[in-house]
Design a protein around this motif. Structure first.
Motif, short mmCIF file in Angstrom:
data_model
loop_
_atom_site.label_atom_id
_atom_site.label_comp_id
_atom_site.label_asym_id
_atom_site.label_seq_id
_atom_site.Cartn_x
_atom_site.Cartn_y
_atom_site.Cartn_z
N LYS A 1 0.85 -1.18 0.00
CA LYS A 1 0.00 0.00 0.00
C LYS A 1 0.88 1.24 0.00
O LYS A 1 1.59 1.48 0.97
CB LYS A 1 -0.88 0.02 1.25
CG LYS A 1 -1.92 -1.09 1.28
CD LYS A 1 -2.80 -0.96 2.52
CE LYS A 1 -3.77 -2.13 2.60
NZ LYS A 1 -4.33 -2.30 3.95
N GLU A 2 0.85 1.97 -1.08
CA GLU A 2 1.58 3.24 -1.17
C GLU A 2 3.02 3.10 -0.70
O GLU A 2 3.49 3.87 0.14
CB GLU A 2 0.89 4.30 -0.30
CG GLU A 2 -0.57 4.51 -0.63
CD GLU A 2 -0.77 5.56 -1.69
OE1 GLU A 2 -0.30 6.69 -1.50
OE2 GLU A 2 -1.36 5.23 -2.74
N VAL A 3 3.71 2.12 -1.22
CA VAL A 3 5.08 1.87 -0.77
C VAL A 3 6.06 2.75 -1.54
O VAL A 3 6.04 2.81 -2.77
CB VAL A 3 5.44 0.38 -0.94
CG1 VAL A 3 6.95 0.16 -0.78
CG2 VAL A 3 4.67 -0.46 0.08
N LYS B 1 7.88 4.81 -5.89
CA LYS B 1 7.03 5.95 -5.59
C LYS B 1 5.58 5.50 -5.48
O LYS B 1 4.94 5.22 -6.49
CB LYS B 1 7.18 7.01 -6.68
CG LYS B 1 8.63 7.51 -6.80
CD LYS B 1 8.85 8.21 -8.13
CE LYS B 1 10.33 8.52 -8.33
NZ LYS B 1 10.63 8.88 -9.72
N ASN B 2 5.07 5.39 -4.25
CA ASN B 2 3.66 5.05 -4.02
C ASN B 2 3.21 3.82 -4.79
O ASN B 2 2.22 3.87 -5.52
CB ASN B 2 2.76 6.22 -4.40
CG ASN B 2 2.93 7.36 -3.44
OD1 ASN B 2 3.04 7.13 -2.23
ND2 ASN B 2 2.98 8.56 -3.96
N VAL B 3 3.93 2.76 -4.63
CA VAL B 3 3.58 1.53 -5.34
C VAL B 3 2.53 0.76 -4.54
O VAL B 3 2.72 0.47 -3.37
CB VAL B 3 4.83 0.66 -5.56
CG1 VAL B 3 4.44 -0.73 -6.04
CG2 VAL B 3 5.76 1.34 -6.55
N SER B 4 1.41 0.48 -5.19
CA SER B 4 0.35 -0.30 -4.56
C SER B 4 -0.08 -1.43 -5.49
O SER B 4 -0.30 -1.19 -6.67
CB SER B 4 -0.89 0.56 -4.29
OG SER B 4 -0.58 1.63 -3.45
N PHE B 5 -0.13 -2.62 -4.97
CA PHE B 5 -0.73 -3.73 -5.73
C PHE B 5 -0.92 -4.89 -4.78
O PHE B 5 -0.40 -4.88 -3.66
CB PHE B 5 0.15 -4.15 -6.92
CG PHE B 5 1.47 -4.78 -6.57
CD1 PHE B 5 1.58 -6.15 -6.35
CD2 PHE B 5 2.63 -4.00 -6.46
CE1 PHE B 5 2.81 -6.73 -6.04
CE2 PHE B 5 3.85 -4.57 -6.16
CZ PHE B 5 3.94 -5.94 -5.94
N SER B 6 -1.69 -5.89 -5.21
CA SER B 6 -1.71 -7.09 -4.39
C SER B 6 -1.56 -8.32 -5.26
O SER B 6 -1.84 -8.30 -6.46
CB SER B 6 -2.94 -7.15 -3.50
OG SER B 6 -4.07 -6.98 -4.28
#
Ligand SMILES: Nc1ncnc2c1ncn2[C@@H]1O[C@H](COP(=O)(O)OP(=O)(O)OP(=O)(O)O)[C@@H](O)[C@H]1O
Ligand SMILES: [Mg+2]
Length: 502
Positions: A259-261, A273-278
């Motif tokens: 979440k927003e990594v 920059k703000n990496v989000s995924f699952s």
């Protein structure tokens, strides 16, 4: 007459015949491919030619003259140069200093920088290179560093250049530039011996090929007369190499969530920059991107080797600040990018390397003891199932061929059916058969409910096994695509920033 002739070359190591009566002949002004499975003896043969190993017996003729090559310095004097997989550059020195290192022109005992500069510029002009001569090596991408290695050989007046798996560390774009460089060298009369596992490269670049299997020559072919399939068969025997894999049959629970990594790279510059995924059970998610888009930082962030802002969840638990070991305990396995620094301990044997990530757990360890029998059984399983060419579980990892080192890591991480696997370039350096085996193993694991994040520089591989593709560009995920519904070129455009999300 051949420019280079190696005759009846034999080289043994304890328990291994690495080269068994090998004959190699190469014409001047040609690019000759040296092919074969992992552990077939390719690097050993070339190390003999470069004076790093002395053969047990055999002869080497260059220009019809028998030569002796007791060390690399002698090889260089004879016009033979080698680019190793691990570059031998000094990161803090400039490009020009690296090119001339150890062979600087001198005047009255002092390095003559002016002549040195002129000589380097002359070579660059002649072979059509342009390099930032005054930049330190550390600031340059891998593809440029490799060109520096090649120019270094030309500066030492090499006529015969040996390249050992040069493209395994390059992006597709860098591979294209390398091909141009090699073609120019050939036009100028240089001779090249080219080791690779990629048959497409052989078809594009090489006139002739010699194929080794278990230390012996099993074929010498004109490349134009052989299809990729025939070359593959010569390398690995009559195995079927199938490139088509089934897709996911349905996904389950979320296993890994970012979440927003955000994270910084080694120089302190934002790299994620703000990496989000699952990532869910039962799917393979591929990460595509040109090298340096944040892949390394992403893998390190998930493994617990790099601090992040934002949140990371694994199997329903927040692990943002958990240690790498804690993450392993709750189901994470990682095939790291830098196998020699993060994946293996080169100074010990296979056994210790494969239990190193699990020594604290049963069945390997009880109250203050390490049970050796289960550990040995486990190591023997990795060797057998992943077809590691090694005399035994106590073989030193530094003595394994490059591909067999990679198999040890892949086997260690995959054999226990991890719930979540982060696989960074898992088939790098593997021969076609072994690469196929690892891809099949990932697909099989997925079908049993594993969740896999695959980072690869090989778009063919990403398209072949991924259920979804995420494209990283400058540290951001700029697109999500399904390989079955997407053209190769479109992904390429996202990777290079020519297409944007939205
Ligand atoms: N210094 C060494 N000591 C002991 N064994 C060695 C040494 N160097 C190579 N070997 C063994 O010789 C065999 C041939 O290795 P080599 O590195 O030449 O293979 P390769 O064809 O280059 O394989 P790869 O495609 O995996 O790089 C392997 O079994 C390897 O373990
Ligand atoms: Mg090798």
């Amino acid at each position: 007459m051949s420019y280079l002739l190696m005759q009846s070359i034999t080289k043994t190591f304890p328990g291994v015949i690495a080269n068994d009566e090998v004959d190699l002949s190469v014409e001047r002004g040609s690019i000759h491919a040296l092919l074969g499975e992992n552990g077939a003896g390719k690097s050993t043969l070339m190390r003999i030619l470069y004076g790093m190993y002395i053969p047990d017996h055999g002869r080497i003729l260059l220009n019809e003259q028998e030569i002796r090559i007791p060390n690399p310095r002698a090889a260089i004097r004879l016009g033979i140069g080698m680019v190793h997989q691990e570059f031998q550059l000094v990161p803090s020195l400039t490009v020009a200093e690296n090119i001339a290192l150890g062979y600087e022109p001198r005047r009255n005992g002092l390095v003559d920088r002016k002549t040195q500069r002129l000589q380097i510029e002359e070579i660059l002009a002649r072979f059509g290179f342009s390099l930032p001569l005054d930049k330190p090596i550390a600031e340059l991408p891998v593809g440029i560093q490799q060109q520096v290695e090649i120019i270094k050989l030309l500066f030492r007046k090499a006529e015969l250049l040996i390249l050992d798996e040069p493209t395994s560390v390059l992006t597709p774009q860098e591979v294209e530039s390398l091909f141009k460089v090699l073609q120019t060298l050939r036009e100028q009369g240089k001779t090249i011996i080219y080791i690779t596992h990629k048959l497409r490269e052989v078809k594009i670049l090489c006139e002739t090929a010699t194929i080794l299997r278990r230390g012996k020559v099993v074929g010498r072919v004109k490349v134009a007369d052989a299809s990729e399939k025939e070359l593959a068969n010569l390398m690995v025997g009559e195995q079927v190499i199938d490139q088509v894999f089934p897709r996911s049959q349905g996904v389950g629970q979320e296993r890994l969530t970012l979440k927003e990594v955000s994270a910084l790279d080694d120089r302190g510059v934002p790299a994620l920059k703000n990496v989000s995924f699952s990532l869910r059970a039962g799917e393979i998610v591929g990460i595509a991107g040109v090298q340096g888009s944040g892949q390394s930082e992403l893998v390190e962030a998930i493994s617990g080797l790099r601090p992040v802002k934002g949140e990371i969840w694994l199997n329903g638990r927040r692990i943002t600040r958990a240690s790498p070991r804690r993450r392993r305990e709750i189901g994470l396995a990682v095939i790291p990018e830098k196998r020699k620094e993060q994946g293996l301990n080169l100074s010990t044997h296979i056994l210790e390397n494969v239990v190193s990530t699990r020594y604290y757990k049963p069945p390997f360890s009880g109250w203050l003891t390490l049970f050796t029998r289960p550990a040995e059984r486990f190591a023997a399983r990795v060797i057998a199932e992943y077809n590691v060419a090694a005399p035994g579980v106590k073989s030193m990892v530094k003595n394994l061929s490059g591909g067999n080192q990679q198999k040890v890591i892949a086997g260690r991480e995959m054999i226990d059916q991890p719930e979540v696997l982060i696989a960074a370039y898992p088939t790098r350096g593997l021969d076609v058969g072994a690469a196929q085996f690892v891809r099949e193993a990932m697909v099989k694991r997925r079908d049993q409910g594993g969740a896999i994040l695959l980072i690869s520089a090989d778009l063919d591989e990403l398209f072949a096994v991924s259920d979804r593709l995420l494209i990283l560009y400058e540290g951001r995920i700029v697109a999500e695509k399904r390989p079955d519904e997407t053209a190769f070129e479109e992904v390429g455009l996202y990777m290079t920033g020519h297409l944007h999300a939205g």
